[in-house]
Scaffold this active site. Structure first.
Site, PDB file in Angstrom:
ATOM      1  N   ASP A  15       0.829  -1.201   0.000  1.00 30.00           N
ATOM      2  CA  ASP A  15       0.000   0.000   0.000  1.00 30.00           C
ATOM      3  C   ASP A  15       0.867   1.256   0.000  1.00 30.00           C
ATOM      4  OD1 ASP A  15      -2.323   1.477   0.028  1.00 30.00           O
ATOM      5  OD2 ASP A  15      -2.561   1.390   2.203  1.00 30.00           O
ATOM      6  N   ARG A  28      -0.010   9.369 -10.242  1.00 27.82           N
ATOM      7  CA  ARG A  28      -0.106   8.147  -9.459  1.00 27.82           C
ATOM      8  C   ARG A  28       0.570   6.955 -10.151  1.00 27.82           C
ATOM      9  NH1 ARG A  28      -3.810   7.445  -5.381  1.00 27.82           N
ATOM     10  NH2 ARG A  28      -4.212   5.316  -6.102  1.00 27.82           N
ATOM     11  N   GLU A  62     -11.867  -4.841  -5.890  1.00 30.64           N
ATOM     12  CA  GLU A  62     -12.371  -3.484  -5.687  1.00 30.64           C
ATOM     13  C   GLU A  62     -11.596  -2.459  -6.508  1.00 30.64           C
ATOM     14  OE1 GLU A  62     -13.571  -6.056  -2.391  1.00 30.64           O
ATOM     15  OE2 GLU A  62     -11.603  -5.592  -3.216  1.00 30.64           O
ATOM     16  N   ASN A  63     -10.345  -2.777  -6.849  1.00 28.30           N
ATOM     17  CA  ASN A  63      -9.533  -1.844  -7.634  1.00 28.30           C
ATOM     18  C   ASN A  63     -10.056  -1.640  -9.049  1.00 28.30           C
ATOM     19  OD1 ASN A  63      -6.340  -2.839  -6.143  1.00 28.30           O
ATOM     20  ND2 ASN A  63      -7.778  -1.229  -5.547  1.00 28.30           N
TER      21      ASN A  63
END
Length: 250
Positions: A15, A28, A62-63
């Protein structure tokens, strides 16, 4: 660090890639690219230390809800990582767990090729959790058990035969032991739908370091912290030390 007590299976929630990049005024995607470098060095160091299984939470189900351009970048980086010779150089076998059918066709192909190419490597198994979530995995295991029941398989004929061993055999992680140590980088204190069944008795270690900055020294600190704990698996301290005496709880 006690080299005789190295955890055999380390699982990592990698993470902090996005926050690492944002903190530096970068896109990002640059954080994810830097994260691949961290994968390379931690894989090599785990192999050197004698870890037998390293499981990396790379992309969750979920990504898929992230912006499309970020997902595309991540898929491209997966292929870049799989083209790396780190697996062959370190005698590492590669495996993948997750809902692979959701991945782009070129990624699926590269995953199959890498698994086949590294199948005979024996120093360590590096497992990438890709399009993975623990709830997905458990639901799928139940569906598979139901399917075998409906097909009339003898072992599945009576519901009383559903036990931990049967469920373990239908999980995506059936081929490896449960993690001894779970590491999460990036400062968050949650599990995020990762190996929920398998980490029932894993030691948990959280650190503030963003994944791109996670170094060999950080790994050593996590392992030394793990070695400072006594793993009791529900037993008393006396039992673990081999000095168990009758206990009167009255």
């Amino acid at each position: 660090m006690d080299m005789t007590r190295i955890p055999q299976h380390i699982a990592i929630i990698m993470d902090g890639n996005g926050r690492w990049a944002t903190k530096r005024g970068l896109d990002r995607s640059e954080g994810h690219r830097a994260g691949v470098e961290a994968v390379r060095r931690i894989t090599a160091e785990c192999t050197r230390l004698g870890v037998k299984y390293l499981t990396l939470y790379t992309f969750s189900t979920e990504n898929w809800n992230r912006p499309a351009n970020e997902v595309t970048t991540l898929m491209g980086l997966v292929i870049t990582m799989l083209e790396d010779e780190i697996f062959m150089k370190n005698n590492v076998r590669f495996r993948v767990i997750g809902d692979v059918q959701r991945l782009p066709a070129d990624v699926q192909q590269k995953l199959r090729e890498t698994e086949e190419h590294t199948a005979k490597n024996s120093a360590m198994t590096a497992v990438v959790a890709l399009s993975y979530s623990s709830r997905w995995e458990i639901v799928k295991a139940m569906q598979d058990i139901m399917q075998y029941h409906d097909l009339g398989k003898e072992e599945y004929s009576d519901w009383k035969y559903i036990n931990e061993d049967m469920i373990n055999r239908h999980l995506a992680t059936y081929f490896m032991p449960d993690p001894d140590l779970l590491i999460r980088t990036g400062g968050e204190l949650r599990i995020s739908n990762y190996l929920l069944w398998q980490i029932a008795y894993s030691e948990l270690y959280f650190c503030d370091t963003y994944w791109p900055d996670f170094s060999e020294e950080d790994l050593h600190l996590a392992i030394k912290n793990y070695q400072s704990r006594q793993r009791r698996f529900g037993k008393t301290e006396a039992q673990v030390e081999g000095e168990a005496k009758p206990i009167n709880d009255k």
